[in-house]
Design a protein around this motif. Structure first.
Motif, PDB file in Angstrom:
ATOM      1  N   ARG A 226     -17.681   9.137   4.980  1.00 49.70           N
ATOM      2  CA  ARG A 226     -17.046   9.657   3.758  1.00 49.70           C
ATOM      3  C   ARG A 226     -15.534   9.755   3.940  1.00 49.70           C
ATOM      4  O   ARG A 226     -14.769   9.461   3.024  1.00 49.70           O
ATOM      5  CB  ARG A 226     -17.638  11.025   3.382  1.00 49.70           C
ATOM      6  CG  ARG A 226     -19.040  10.951   2.815  1.00 49.70           C
ATOM      7  CD  ARG A 226     -19.433  12.235   2.127  1.00 49.70           C
ATOM      8  NE  ARG A 226     -19.542  13.348   3.049  1.00 49.70           N
ATOM      9  CZ  ARG A 226     -20.685  13.704   3.645  1.00 49.70           C
ATOM     10  NH1 ARG A 226     -21.799  13.026   3.425  1.00 49.70           N
ATOM     11  NH2 ARG A 226     -20.717  14.743   4.467  1.00 49.70           N
TER      12      ARG A 226
ATOM     13  N   GLN B 274     -14.105   6.224   3.736  1.00 49.90           N
ATOM     14  CA  GLN B 274     -14.079   5.753   2.355  1.00 49.90           C
ATOM     15  C   GLN B 274     -12.977   6.446   1.556  1.00 49.90           C
ATOM     16  O   GLN B 274     -12.303   5.816   0.735  1.00 49.90           O
ATOM     17  CB  GLN B 274     -15.437   5.993   1.694  1.00 49.90           C
ATOM     18  CG  GLN B 274     -16.546   5.101   2.235  1.00 49.90           C
ATOM     19  CD  GLN B 274     -17.908   5.442   1.661  1.00 49.90           C
ATOM     20  OE1 GLN B 274     -18.084   6.458   0.986  1.00 49.90           O
ATOM     21  NE2 GLN B 274     -18.894   4.595   1.937  1.00 49.90           N
ATOM     22  N   GLY B 275     -12.802   7.750   1.809  1.00 50.57           N
ATOM     23  CA  GLY B 275     -11.762   8.509   1.109  1.00 50.57           C
ATOM     24  C   GLY B 275     -10.372   7.994   1.449  1.00 50.57           C
ATOM     25  O   GLY B 275      -9.509   7.871   0.564  1.00 50.57           O
TER      26      GLY B 275
ATOM     27  N   ALA C 276      -9.638   4.951   2.553  1.00 48.22           N
ATOM     28  CA  ALA C 276      -9.501   3.601   1.985  1.00 48.22           C
ATOM     29  C   ALA C 276      -9.168   3.677   0.501  1.00 48.22           C
ATOM     30  O   ALA C 276      -8.313   2.933   0.005  1.00 48.22           O
ATOM     31  CB  ALA C 276     -10.796   2.809   2.210  1.00 48.22           C
ATOM     32  N   GLU C 277      -9.825   4.599  -0.208  1.00 54.28           N
ATOM     33  CA  GLU C 277      -9.567   4.761  -1.640  1.00 54.28           C
ATOM     34  C   GLU C 277      -8.152   5.280  -1.888  1.00 54.28           C
ATOM     35  O   GLU C 277      -7.456   4.819  -2.801  1.00 54.28           O
ATOM     36  CB  GLU C 277     -10.604   5.714  -2.252  1.00 54.28           C
ATOM     37  CG  GLU C 277     -10.536   5.843  -3.753  1.00 54.28           C
ATOM     38  CD  GLU C 277     -10.750   4.524  -4.479  1.00 54.28           C
ATOM     39  OE1 GLU C 277     -10.129   4.333  -5.535  1.00 54.28           O
ATOM     40  OE2 GLU C 277     -11.524   3.689  -3.972  1.00 54.28           O
ATOM     41  N   ALA C 278      -7.726   6.233  -1.061  1.00 58.88           N
ATOM     42  CA  ALA C 278      -6.372   6.785  -1.206  1.00 58.88           C
ATOM     43  C   ALA C 278      -5.315   5.720  -0.930  1.00 58.88           C
ATOM     44  O   ALA C 278      -4.270   5.674  -1.598  1.00 58.88           O
ATOM     45  CB  ALA C 278      -6.190   7.964  -0.246  1.00 58.88           C
ATOM     46  N   LYS C 279      -5.583   4.838   0.032  1.00 59.98           N
ATOM     47  CA  LYS C 279      -4.642   3.751   0.323  1.00 59.98           C
ATOM     48  C   LYS C 279      -4.535   2.790  -0.854  1.00 59.98           C
ATOM     49  O   LYS C 279      -3.452   2.293  -1.173  1.00 59.98           O
ATOM     50  CB  LYS C 279      -5.083   3.003   1.585  1.00 59.98           C
ATOM     51  CG  LYS C 279      -4.791   3.743   2.881  1.00 59.98           C
ATOM     52  CD  LYS C 279      -5.246   2.942   4.095  1.00 59.98           C
ATOM     53  CE  LYS C 279      -4.863   3.651   5.389  1.00 59.98           C
ATOM     54  NZ  LYS C 279      -5.346   2.905   6.586  1.00 59.98           N
ATOM     55  N   LYS C 280      -5.683   2.533  -1.492  1.00 63.07           N
ATOM     56  CA  LYS C 280      -5.668   1.652  -2.667  1.00 63.07           C
ATOM     57  C   LYS C 280      -4.798   2.236  -3.769  1.00 63.07           C
ATOM     58  O   LYS C 280      -4.096   1.506  -4.479  1.00 63.07           O
ATOM     59  CB  LYS C 280      -7.104   1.469  -3.194  1.00 63.07           C
ATOM     60  CG  LYS C 280      -7.937   0.492  -2.412  1.00 63.07           C
ATOM     61  CD  LYS C 280      -9.300   0.357  -3.082  1.00 63.07           C
ATOM     62  CE  LYS C 280     -10.215  -0.548  -2.267  1.00 63.07           C
ATOM     63  NZ  LYS C 280     -11.577  -0.630  -2.883  1.00 63.07           N
ATOM     64  N   ARG C 281      -4.860   3.553  -3.933  1.00 62.23           N
ATOM     65  CA  ARG C 281      -4.086   4.212  -4.994  1.00 62.23           C
ATOM     66  C   ARG C 281      -2.648   4.467  -4.564  1.00 62.23           C
ATOM     67  O   ARG C 281      -1.835   4.944  -5.350  1.00 62.23           O
ATOM     68  CB  ARG C 281      -4.744   5.539  -5.388  1.00 62.23           C
ATOM     69  CG  ARG C 281      -6.149   5.400  -5.939  1.00 62.23           C
ATOM     70  CD  ARG C 281      -6.572   6.634  -6.717  1.00 62.23           C
ATOM     71  NE  ARG C 281      -6.338   7.857  -5.974  1.00 62.23           N
ATOM     72  CZ  ARG C 281      -7.215   8.427  -5.151  1.00 62.23           C
ATOM     73  NH1 ARG C 281      -8.401   7.848  -4.965  1.00 62.23           N
ATOM     74  NH2 ARG C 281      -6.937   9.550  -4.522  1.00 62.23           N
TER      75      ARG C 281
ATOM     76  N   TYR D 289      -2.148   7.708   0.079  1.00 65.28           N
ATOM     77  CA  TYR D 289      -2.491   8.123   1.442  1.00 65.28           C
ATOM     78  C   TYR D 289      -1.238   8.193   2.303  1.00 65.28           C
ATOM     79  O   TYR D 289      -0.489   7.231   2.408  1.00 65.28           O
ATOM     80  CB  TYR D 289      -3.490   7.146   2.073  1.00 65.28           C
ATOM     81  CG  TYR D 289      -3.860   7.507   3.492  1.00 65.28           C
ATOM     82  CD1 TYR D 289      -4.646   8.624   3.753  1.00 65.28           C
ATOM     83  CD2 TYR D 289      -3.419   6.735   4.567  1.00 65.28           C
ATOM     84  CE1 TYR D 289      -4.988   8.959   5.053  1.00 65.28           C
ATOM     85  CE2 TYR D 289      -3.766   7.068   5.873  1.00 65.28           C
ATOM     86  CZ  TYR D 289      -4.544   8.177   6.100  1.00 65.28           C
ATOM     87  OH  TYR D 289      -4.885   8.508   7.383  1.00 65.28           O
TER      88      TYR D 289
END
Length: 203
Positions: free
Chosen positions: A129, A132-133, A135-140, A143
Motif C-alpha cells: 500500500r 502504491q501510494g 507511485a500515485e503521489a509521484k504521478k500527481r 511526492y
C-alpha cells in the motif's frame, strides 16, 4: 518459574502503556521492552529476554506480532524458547487445555504458525500500500520523499550546522577534496553532493 512479559512498539514516539498495563495485570515478574520495528530480531529488549529466560519460565505477549512481523523470525523465537523449556503465551491465541499435552502442543504450534503467517502477510500488504501510494503521489507530482536533514532551514540543529560548514568550506574553496570534505563533516558522498547541488542552485 517466572512470568516474563515482552512489549514492543514500532517507533520511539509510540506508547507502551497498554502493553505494560497488561504485564501489571498478569503480575509479570519481569518486563522487557523495545521501541523498534519488528522486521528482524536485532532488538536489545528481545535479545535480553532470550538470554534471561530459563527452563520453566513463561513468556507472554499481547499479540504474536509483538514478537516479530516476520513469519520465520516468529517461528525461530518460539523454537528457541521451546529448546530452553520456556512456554509461550500470546493473548490473541486461545489457550488449549484438552488434558492431553501432545494435543495441546500440536494445537498451539498450529495456531502460532497460522498467526505468524497472518502477521507477515499484513506487513507485506502495508508495504505494498505504501509503494502504491508513493507511485500515485509521484504521478500527481506531489511526492516529496523524506525531508533532507542537511538544509539551511532544517529543523535538526546538527543538520543546519553541517550544511553551513560545508557551504563555508565549499564557497571559500577551503578543502582538499570532496571526499575529505565529506569525511570532515560525517557525510556520505551522496549526502555531500546533494548539499553541494543545493548550494549551487542558490547561486
Amino acid at each position: 518459574m517466572a512470568l516474563i512479559f515482552y512489549a514492543r512498539v514500532s517507533s520511539k514516539d509510540q506508547n507502551l502503556a497498554r502493553q505494560k498495563q497488561r504485564a501489571i495485570d498478569v503480575s509479570a515478574d519481569k518486563i522487557f521492552t523495545d521501541k523498534i520495528s519488528g522486521k528482524n530480531m536485532e532488538r536489545p529488549g528481545l535479545q535480553a529476554l532470550l538470554d534471561y529466560v530459563r527452563d520453566g519460565d513463561v513468556v507472554e505477549v499481547v499479540t504474536l506480532d509483538r514478537l516479530s512481523r516476520n513469519y520465520d523470525d516468529i517461528r525461530d523465537i518460539v523454537e528457541r524458547l521451546k529448546r530452553k523449556g520456556v512456554k509461550m503465551i500470546s493473548d490473541d491465541l486461545p489457550q488449549t487445555n484438552s488434558g492431553n499435552d501432545l494435543v495441546d502442543k500440536f494445537m498451539l504450534d498450529m495456531m502460532i504458525n497460522l498467526m505468524s503467517f497472518v502477521a507477515e502477510n499484513e506487513r507485506s500488504k502495508i508495504r505494498e500500500r505504501q509503494r502504491q501510494g508513493i507511485a500515485e503521489a509521484k504521478k500527481r507530482g506531489v511526492y516529496k520523499g523524506r525531508p533532507f536533514k542537511f538544509m539551511p532551514d532544517s529543523k535538526d540543529r546538527e543538520g543546519r550546522l553541517v550544511y553551513l560548514n560545508v557551504k563555508r568550506a565549499y564557497q571559500s574553496n577551503n578543502y582538499k577534496s570532496k571526499a575529505q570534505l565529506a569525511r570532515d563533516n560525517g557525510l556520505s558522498r551522496q549526502q555531500l553532493y546533494r548539499i553541494l547541488k543545493r548550494i549551487d542552485d542558490e547561486n
